[in-house]
Design a protein around this motif. Sequence first.
Motif, PDB file in Angstrom:
ATOM      1  N   VAL A 125       0.826  -1.203   0.000  1.00 48.96           N
ATOM      2  CA  VAL A 125       0.000   0.000   0.000  1.00 48.96           C
ATOM      3  C   VAL A 125       0.870   1.266   0.000  1.00 48.96           C
ATOM      4  O   VAL A 125       0.516   2.278  -0.607  1.00 48.96           O
ATOM      5  CB  VAL A 125      -0.964   0.002   1.218  1.00 48.96           C
ATOM      6  N   LEU A 126       2.021   1.195   0.652  1.00 48.85           N
ATOM      7  CA  LEU A 126       2.892   2.372   0.708  1.00 48.85           C
ATOM      8  C   LEU A 126       3.479   2.727  -0.652  1.00 48.85           C
ATOM      9  O   LEU A 126       3.795   3.880  -0.916  1.00 48.85           O
ATOM     10  CB  LEU A 126       4.037   2.137   1.701  1.00 48.85           C
ATOM     11  N   GLY A 127       3.646   1.746  -1.492  1.00 52.38           N
ATOM     12  CA  GLY A 127       4.147   2.011  -2.843  1.00 52.38           C
ATOM     13  C   GLY A 127       5.501   2.678  -2.814  1.00 52.38           C
ATOM     14  O   GLY A 127       6.384   2.305  -2.046  1.00 52.38           O
ATOM     15  N   ASP A 128       5.654   3.723  -3.618  1.00 50.78           N
ATOM     16  CA  ASP A 128       6.955   4.364  -3.759  1.00 50.78           C
ATOM     17  C   ASP A 128       7.048   5.685  -3.002  1.00 50.78           C
ATOM     18  O   ASP A 128       7.908   6.509  -3.305  1.00 50.78           O
ATOM     19  CB  ASP A 128       7.253   4.629  -5.246  1.00 50.78           C
ATOM     20  N   GLY A 129       6.149   5.899  -2.057  1.00 55.07           N
ATOM     21  CA  GLY A 129       6.185   7.137  -1.288  1.00 55.07           C
ATOM     22  C   GLY A 129       7.540   7.297  -0.611  1.00 55.07           C
ATOM     23  O   GLY A 129       8.198   6.318  -0.287  1.00 55.07           O
ATOM     24  N   ALA A 130       7.962   8.544  -0.417  1.00 49.86           N
ATOM     25  CA  ALA A 130       9.274   8.787   0.184  1.00 49.86           C
ATOM     26  C   ALA A 130       9.242  10.064   1.001  1.00 49.86           C
ATOM     27  O   ALA A 130       8.354  10.911   0.841  1.00 49.86           O
ATOM     28  CB  ALA A 130      10.331   8.902  -0.911  1.00 49.86           C
TER      29      ALA A 130
ATOM     30  N   GLY B  71      16.507  23.736  10.654  1.00 51.08           N
ATOM     31  CA  GLY B  71      17.067  22.410  10.370  1.00 51.08           C
ATOM     32  C   GLY B  71      16.324  21.758   9.227  1.00 51.08           C
ATOM     33  O   GLY B  71      15.628  22.434   8.464  1.00 51.08           O
ATOM     34  N   LEU B  72      16.447  20.449   9.133  1.00 49.27           N
ATOM     35  CA  LEU B  72      15.778  19.763   8.033  1.00 49.27           C
ATOM     36  C   LEU B  72      14.329  19.466   8.408  1.00 49.27           C
ATOM     37  O   LEU B  72      14.036  19.076   9.531  1.00 49.27           O
ATOM     38  CB  LEU B  72      16.479  18.434   7.720  1.00 49.27           C
ATOM     39  N   ARG B  73      13.470  19.658   7.428  1.00 48.35           N
ATOM     40  CA  ARG B  73      12.086  19.229   7.596  1.00 48.35           C
ATOM     41  C   ARG B  73      11.833  18.157   6.551  1.00 48.35           C
ATOM     42  O   ARG B  73      12.234  18.315   5.395  1.00 48.35           O
ATOM     43  CB  ARG B  73      11.151  20.414   7.387  1.00 48.35           C
ATOM     44  N   TRP B  74      11.201  17.078   6.951  1.00 50.51           N
ATOM     45  CA  TRP B  74      10.979  15.971   6.029  1.00 50.51           C
ATOM     46  C   TRP B  74       9.580  16.048   5.460  1.00 50.51           C
ATOM     47  O   TRP B  74       8.599  16.071   6.195  1.00 50.51           O
ATOM     48  CB  TRP B  74      11.230  14.645   6.740  1.00 50.51           C
ATOM     49  N   GLU B  75       9.520  16.101   4.157  1.00 51.93           N
ATOM     50  CA  GLU B  75       8.212  16.189   3.509  1.00 51.93           C
ATOM     51  C   GLU B  75       7.917  14.905   2.753  1.00 51.93           C
ATOM     52  O   GLU B  75       8.826  14.266   2.228  1.00 51.93           O
ATOM     53  CB  GLU B  75       8.198  17.376   2.533  1.00 51.93           C
ATOM     54  N   VAL B  76       6.639  14.587   2.720  1.00 46.14           N
ATOM     55  CA  VAL B  76       6.220  13.367   2.025  1.00 46.14           C
ATOM     56  C   VAL B  76       6.228  13.612   0.524  1.00 46.14           C
ATOM     57  O   VAL B  76       5.659  14.603   0.050  1.00 46.14           O
ATOM     58  CB  VAL B  76       4.799  12.960   2.473  1.00 46.14           C
ATOM     59  N   ARG B  77       6.914  12.760  -0.199  1.00 45.78           N
ATOM     60  CA  ARG B  77       6.795  12.802  -1.651  1.00 45.78           C
ATOM     61  C   ARG B  77       6.066  11.538  -2.104  1.00 45.78           C
ATOM     62  O   ARG B  77       6.572  10.426  -1.974  1.00 45.78           O
ATOM     63  CB  ARG B  77       8.170  12.872  -2.327  1.00 45.78           C
ATOM     64  N   ALA B  78       4.868  11.761  -2.579  1.00 48.08           N
ATOM     65  CA  ALA B  78       4.020  10.662  -3.053  1.00 48.08           C
ATOM     66  C   ALA B  78       2.960  11.299  -3.939  1.00 48.08           C
ATOM     67  O   ALA B  78       2.713  12.510  -3.827  1.00 48.08           O
ATOM     68  CB  ALA B  78       3.373   9.949  -1.869  1.00 48.08           C
ATOM     69  N   PRO B  79       2.337  10.521  -4.813  1.00 51.50           N
ATOM     70  CA  PRO B  79       1.235  11.090  -5.590  1.00 51.50           C
ATOM     71  C   PRO B  79       0.202  11.712  -4.652  1.00 51.50           C
ATOM     72  O   PRO B  79      -0.001  11.200  -3.540  1.00 51.50           O
ATOM     73  CB  PRO B  79       0.645   9.867  -6.312  1.00 51.50           C
ATOM     74  N   GLU B  80      -0.414  12.799  -5.075  1.00 54.82           N
ATOM     75  CA  GLU B  80      -1.304  13.548  -4.182  1.00 54.82           C
ATOM     76  C   GLU B  80      -2.346  12.664  -3.487  1.00 54.82           C
ATOM     77  O   GLU B  80      -2.597  12.804  -2.299  1.00 54.82           O
ATOM     78  CB  GLU B  80      -2.004  14.666  -4.971  1.00 54.82           C
ATOM     79  N   ASP B  81      -2.915  11.746  -4.236  1.00 53.75           N
ATOM     80  CA  ASP B  81      -3.965  10.885  -3.681  1.00 53.75           C
ATOM     81  C   ASP B  81      -3.451   9.933  -2.607  1.00 53.75           C
ATOM     82  O   ASP B  81      -4.238   9.346  -1.868  1.00 53.75           O
ATOM     83  CB  ASP B  81      -4.607  10.048  -4.796  1.00 53.75           C
TER      84      ASP B  81
END
Length: 169
Positions: free
Chosen positions: A74-79, A88-98
């Motif tokens: 289900v997680l697929g290729d999200g990163a 500092g660093l902020r981690w953002e989700v990269r995944a298709p919008e849906d």
Amino acid sequence: MLEDEDLLLALLNSTPVVAGSPTDELAGASGVEFAARYGGTGSPAELEHLRRMRECLQDAVRGCNDALSRLSTVLGDGALVPRVTPQGLRWEVRAPEDERLAFRVALAWSRVIQEFPGRLRPCANNECNLFLIDRSRPGTAKWCSMAVCGNRMKARTHAGRQRAAAERP
Ligand SMILES: [Zn+2]
């Protein structure tokens, strides 16, 4: 409260048993509202991802064996990608919008089980479909809510004991 902990609990608890039958708060207009509350769009594809994520995580919390392998599907290729900020660093989700909202739920689940091992669990009332994060010091909370399931189960145990006492010769 950990980031998105409320989102995680809301999703896990979106199939409450009402009048004896399970319901789905992701269905219809309430699903769109649900997604919007947490920054989603409420598109059918997004709700479908949320539903699949919910199924995996509910099973994972209940200790179902294949839940984790389904979760990686289900997680697929999200990163997570780093954004540099003055703090500092902020981690953002990269995944298709849906898929982003479902991905955030998985991240929250991971944070909770790492920070509070064994504290995310299903309500001890078999007829209840809800989950809880036990923040009590001794770690003995059993019910999704003391007001609902806690009192109901206590009343039942008490009634059972009284009956047993009455039946004793
Ligand atoms: Zn309950």
